[in-house]
Scaffold this motif. Structure first.
Motif, PDB file in Angstrom:
ATOM      1  N   LEU A 114       0.807  -1.227   0.000  1.00 30.43           N
ATOM      2  CA  LEU A 114       0.000   0.000   0.000  1.00 30.43           C
ATOM      3  C   LEU A 114       0.835   1.269   0.000  1.00 30.43           C
ATOM      4  O   LEU A 114       0.272   2.369   0.014  1.00 30.43           O
ATOM      5  CB  LEU A 114      -0.927  -0.001   1.227  1.00 30.43           C
ATOM      6  N   SER A 115       2.141   1.153  -0.036  1.00 23.50           N
ATOM      7  CA  SER A 115       2.982   2.352  -0.023  1.00 23.50           C
ATOM      8  C   SER A 115       2.809   3.135  -1.321  1.00 23.50           C
ATOM      9  O   SER A 115       2.500   2.575  -2.373  1.00 23.50           O
ATOM     10  CB  SER A 115       4.446   1.971   0.176  1.00 23.50           C
ATOM     11  N   GLY A 116       2.986   4.458  -1.205  1.00 24.24           N
ATOM     12  CA  GLY A 116       2.907   5.300  -2.396  1.00 24.24           C
ATOM     13  C   GLY A 116       1.988   6.483  -2.210  1.00 24.24           C
ATOM     14  O   GLY A 116       1.641   6.871  -1.092  1.00 24.24           O
ATOM     15  N   SER A 117       1.583   7.064  -3.335  1.00 23.48           N
ATOM     16  CA  SER A 117       0.739   8.266  -3.344  1.00 23.48           C
ATOM     17  C   SER A 117      -0.733   7.883  -3.473  1.00 23.48           C
ATOM     18  O   SER A 117      -1.106   7.086  -4.344  1.00 23.48           O
ATOM     19  CB  SER A 117       1.132   9.183  -4.506  1.00 23.48           C
ATOM     20  N   TRP A 118      -1.532   8.471  -2.607  1.00 18.24           N
ATOM     21  CA  TRP A 118      -2.963   8.222  -2.586  1.00 18.24           C
ATOM     22  C   TRP A 118      -3.715   9.543  -2.521  1.00 18.24           C
ATOM     23  O   TRP A 118      -3.113  10.597  -2.282  1.00 18.24           O
ATOM     24  CB  TRP A 118      -3.342   7.370  -1.367  1.00 18.24           C
ATOM     25  N   ALA A 119      -5.013   9.480  -2.700  1.00 19.35           N
ATOM     26  CA  ALA A 119      -5.863  10.653  -2.492  1.00 19.35           C
ATOM     27  C   ALA A 119      -7.245  10.185  -2.079  1.00 19.35           C
ATOM     28  O   ALA A 119      -7.724   9.139  -2.559  1.00 19.35           O
ATOM     29  CB  ALA A 119      -5.953  11.505  -3.748  1.00 19.35           C
ATOM     30  N   ARG A 120      -7.857  10.941  -1.190  1.00 16.97           N
ATOM     31  CA  ARG A 120      -9.263  10.697  -0.897  1.00 16.97           C
ATOM     32  C   ARG A 120     -10.060  11.100  -2.130  1.00 16.97           C
ATOM     33  O   ARG A 120      -9.604  11.914  -2.938  1.00 16.97           O
ATOM     34  CB  ARG A 120      -9.680  11.514   0.326  1.00 16.97           C
ATOM     35  N   THR A 121     -11.238  10.545  -2.290  1.00 18.80           N
ATOM     36  CA  THR A 121     -12.034  10.832  -3.479  1.00 18.80           C
ATOM     37  C   THR A 121     -12.451  12.299  -3.581  1.00 18.80           C
ATOM     38  O   THR A 121     -12.934  12.732  -4.623  1.00 18.80           O
ATOM     39  CB  THR A 121     -13.287   9.938  -3.520  1.00 18.80           C
ATOM     40  N   SER A 124      -8.113  15.253  -1.796  1.00 23.21           N
ATOM     41  CA  SER A 124      -7.073  15.547  -0.808  1.00 23.21           C
ATOM     42  C   SER A 124      -5.975  14.490  -0.877  1.00 23.21           C
ATOM     43  O   SER A 124      -6.238  13.296  -0.711  1.00 23.21           O
ATOM     44  CB  SER A 124      -7.679  15.584   0.596  1.00 23.21           C
ATOM     45  N   PRO A 125      -4.706  14.903  -1.103  1.00 24.81           N
ATOM     46  CA  PRO A 125      -3.622  13.932  -1.303  1.00 24.81           C
ATOM     47  C   PRO A 125      -3.122  13.326  -0.001  1.00 24.81           C
ATOM     48  O   PRO A 125      -3.301  13.888   1.085  1.00 24.81           O
ATOM     49  CB  PRO A 125      -2.536  14.775  -1.959  1.00 24.81           C
ATOM     50  N   ALA A 126      -2.477  12.159  -0.127  1.00 24.90           N
ATOM     51  CA  ALA A 126      -1.918  11.471   1.031  1.00 24.90           C
ATOM     52  C   ALA A 126      -0.733  10.625   0.583  1.00 24.90           C
ATOM     53  O   ALA A 126      -0.644  10.232  -0.586  1.00 24.90           O
ATOM     54  CB  ALA A 126      -2.969  10.594   1.695  1.00 24.90           C
ATOM     55  N   THR A 127       0.147  10.355   1.526  1.00 24.04           N
ATOM     56  CA  THR A 127       1.288   9.481   1.271  1.00 24.04           C
ATOM     57  C   THR A 127       1.290   8.361   2.303  1.00 24.04           C
ATOM     58  O   THR A 127       1.176   8.616   3.506  1.00 24.04           O
ATOM     59  CB  THR A 127       2.612  10.249   1.341  1.00 24.04           C
ATOM     60  N   ILE A 128       1.430   7.138   1.832  1.00 22.14           N
ATOM     61  CA  ILE A 128       1.524   5.984   2.720  1.00 22.14           C
ATOM     62  C   ILE A 128       2.941   5.431   2.633  1.00 22.14           C
ATOM     63  O   ILE A 128       3.481   5.228   1.541  1.00 22.14           O
ATOM     64  CB  ILE A 128       0.501   4.898   2.336  1.00 22.14           C
ATOM     65  N   VAL A 129       3.541   5.196   3.793  1.00 20.83           N
ATOM     66  CA  VAL A 129       4.901   4.665   3.880  1.00 20.83           C
ATOM     67  C   VAL A 129       4.843   3.297   4.547  1.00 20.83           C
ATOM     68  O   VAL A 129       4.207   3.133   5.595  1.00 20.83           O
ATOM     69  CB  VAL A 129       5.813   5.610   4.679  1.00 20.83           C
ATOM     70  N   LYS A 130       5.510   2.322   3.955  1.00 21.41           N
ATOM     71  CA  LYS A 130       5.525   0.961   4.481  1.00 21.41           C
ATOM     72  C   LYS A 130       6.604   0.818   5.544  1.00 21.41           C
ATOM     73  O   LYS A 130       7.773   1.095   5.293  1.00 21.41           O
ATOM     74  CB  LYS A 130       5.765  -0.027   3.336  1.00 21.41           C
ATOM     75  N   SER A 132       6.644  -2.203   7.664  1.00 18.27           N
ATOM     76  CA  SER A 132       6.901  -3.639   7.540  1.00 18.27           C
ATOM     77  C   SER A 132       5.779  -4.222   6.700  1.00 18.27           C
ATOM     78  O   SER A 132       4.926  -3.483   6.190  1.00 18.27           O
ATOM     79  CB  SER A 132       6.973  -4.301   8.922  1.00 18.27           C
ATOM     80  N   ASP A 133       5.754  -5.544   6.558  1.00 15.09           N
ATOM     81  CA  ASP A 133       4.803  -6.157   5.635  1.00 15.09           C
ATOM     82  C   ASP A 133       3.363  -5.728   5.891  1.00 15.09           C
ATOM     83  O   ASP A 133       2.600  -5.519   4.952  1.00 15.09           O
ATOM     84  CB  ASP A 133       4.914  -7.685   5.709  1.00 15.09           C
ATOM     85  N   ARG A 134       2.979  -5.543   7.164  1.00 18.97           N
ATOM     86  CA  ARG A 134       1.581  -5.215   7.478  1.00 18.97           C
ATOM     87  C   ARG A 134       1.430  -3.930   8.291  1.00 18.97           C
ATOM     88  O   ARG A 134       0.350  -3.643   8.796  1.00 18.97           O
ATOM     89  CB  ARG A 134       0.908  -6.391   8.191  1.00 18.97           C
ATOM     90  N   GLU A 135       2.487  -3.180   8.414  1.00 18.83           N
ATOM     91  CA  GLU A 135       2.435  -1.923   9.174  1.00 18.83           C
ATOM     92  C   GLU A 135       2.808  -0.750   8.270  1.00 18.83           C
ATOM     93  O   GLU A 135       3.784  -0.803   7.527  1.00 18.83           O
ATOM     94  CB  GLU A 135       3.377  -1.975  10.361  1.00 18.83           C
ATOM     95  N   TYR A 136       2.013   0.338   8.378  1.00 17.72           N
ATOM     96  CA  TYR A 136       2.214   1.504   7.520  1.00 17.72           C
ATOM     97  C   TYR A 136       1.983   2.791   8.309  1.00 17.72           C
ATOM     98  O   TYR A 136       1.379   2.781   9.390  1.00 17.72           O
ATOM     99  CB  TYR A 136       1.212   1.501   6.362  1.00 17.72           C
ATOM    100  N   THR A 137       2.457   3.903   7.736  1.00 21.79           N
ATOM    101  CA  THR A 137       2.046   5.222   8.202  1.00 21.79           C
ATOM    102  C   THR A 137       1.260   5.902   7.087  1.00 21.79           C
ATOM    103  O   THR A 137       1.481   5.634   5.896  1.00 21.79           O
ATOM    104  CB  THR A 137       3.240   6.107   8.595  1.00 21.79           C
ATOM    105  N   HIS A 138       0.333   6.748   7.495  1.00 18.72           N
ATOM    106  CA  HIS A 138      -0.535   7.470   6.554  1.00 18.72           C
ATOM    107  C   HIS A 138      -0.550   8.922   7.019  1.00 18.72           C
ATOM    108  O   HIS A 138      -0.868   9.199   8.177  1.00 18.72           O
ATOM    109  CB  HIS A 138      -1.941   6.865   6.621  1.00 18.72           C
ATOM    110  N   VAL A 152      -1.080   9.007  11.037  1.00 22.81           N
ATOM    111  CA  VAL A 152      -1.305   7.820  11.859  1.00 22.81           C
ATOM    112  C   VAL A 152      -0.429   6.645  11.417  1.00 22.81           C
ATOM    113  O   VAL A 152       0.119   6.621  10.316  1.00 22.81           O
ATOM    114  CB  VAL A 152      -2.783   7.371  11.785  1.00 22.81           C
ATOM    115  N   THR A 153      -0.349   5.672  12.312  1.00 28.15           N
ATOM    116  CA  THR A 153       0.148   4.339  11.980  1.00 28.15           C
ATOM    117  C   THR A 153      -1.067   3.438  11.830  1.00 28.15           C
ATOM    118  O   THR A 153      -2.023   3.539  12.606  1.00 28.15           O
ATOM    119  CB  THR A 153       1.055   3.797  13.094  1.00 28.15           C
ATOM    120  N   PHE A 154      -1.047   2.550  10.815  1.00 28.78           N
ATOM    121  CA  PHE A 154      -2.161   1.616  10.675  1.00 28.78           C
ATOM    122  C   PHE A 154      -1.650   0.249  10.253  1.00 28.78           C
ATOM    123  O   PHE A 154      -0.488   0.094   9.854  1.00 28.78           O
ATOM    124  CB  PHE A 154      -3.216   2.141   9.692  1.00 28.78           C
TER     125      PHE A 154
END
Length: 210
Positions: A114-121, A124-130, A132-138, A152-154
């Motif tokens: 899920l890492s990379g560039s995202w946006a809410r519909t 509004s832009p967002a960046t997700i950083v990986k 570990s395999d199942r842990e990310y920041t948003h 957050v961490t998710f």
């Protein structure tokens, strides 16, 4: 006609109302509320198959240790988000409680990154950083820019369920957040609902990869 005599106790100050000069007997209605505090962390994250021992909680009523009940269970063999609630009820029926969340992560390698560039519909832009395999920041979990932007961490729990554990002061304005429901649709789409103050309300947040 019967006369009514009342004695009130409020914040430690007694107010006596007499009836036509008659002597009254003070009546003090006092309840001692319980307190409940968890032992250890509010959120615990483990992998499927790892042992989990609940550290429990402490409870007091008027400075004296009190018994509490625990509701909820943790199935360490099944990925999921489990809630344990500790509750004490005083003699007058007033309850106090605290809760712990135990996140059990799937140990199978995730099919998604899920890492990379995202946006809410809403754009509004967002960046997700990986992490570990199942842990990310948003960096924009609510899809709202500005002082209320949530960082957050998710966790990707099992390639279906996404979860943001409770985090205090996740925004510059001091908003705390926890996700209620998070759904990983595919590698390019996910949604979640947030418990993050009245500012965010109950709208489902929909994100798309950019």
């Amino acid at each position: 006609m019967k006369k009514l005599c009342i004695a009130l106790s409020f914040l430690g100050l007694a107010f006596n109302i007499a009836c036509d000069g008659e002597e009254t007997n003070d009546v003090s209605l006092v309840t001692n509320y319980a307190t409940v505090e968890i032992i250890g962390n509010r959120t615990t994250v483990i992998n499927v198959g790892e042992p989990y021992t609940d550290p429990g909680a402490t409870s007091e009523i008027a400075g004296t240790p009190a018994e509490y009940t625990t509701s909820g269970t943790v199935d360490t063999s099944t990925p999921g988000v489990y809630t344990l609630t500790y509750e004490t009820i005083n003699v007058d029926g007033f309850a106090a409680s605290a809760r712990r969340v135990v996140v059990v992560l799937d140990t199978e390698p995730s099919a998604f990154d899920l890492s990379g560039s995202w946006a809410r519909t809403n754009g509004s832009p967002a960046t997700i950083v990986k992490i570990s395999d199942r842990e990310y920041t948003h960096n924009n979990a609510g899809g709202v820019e500005g002082e209320n932007q949530l960082m957050v961490t998710f966790y990707n729990v099992d390639d279906d369920l996404l979860y943001i554990p409770y985090q205090e002061n996740a925004s510059a304005s001091g908003i705390s957040v926890e996700s209620l429901d998070g759904v990983l649709v595919d590698n390019n789409n996910f949604t979640w609902d947030l418990n993050a103050s009245a500012f965010y309300g109950t709208f489902t947040r929909v994100f798309e990869r950019q």
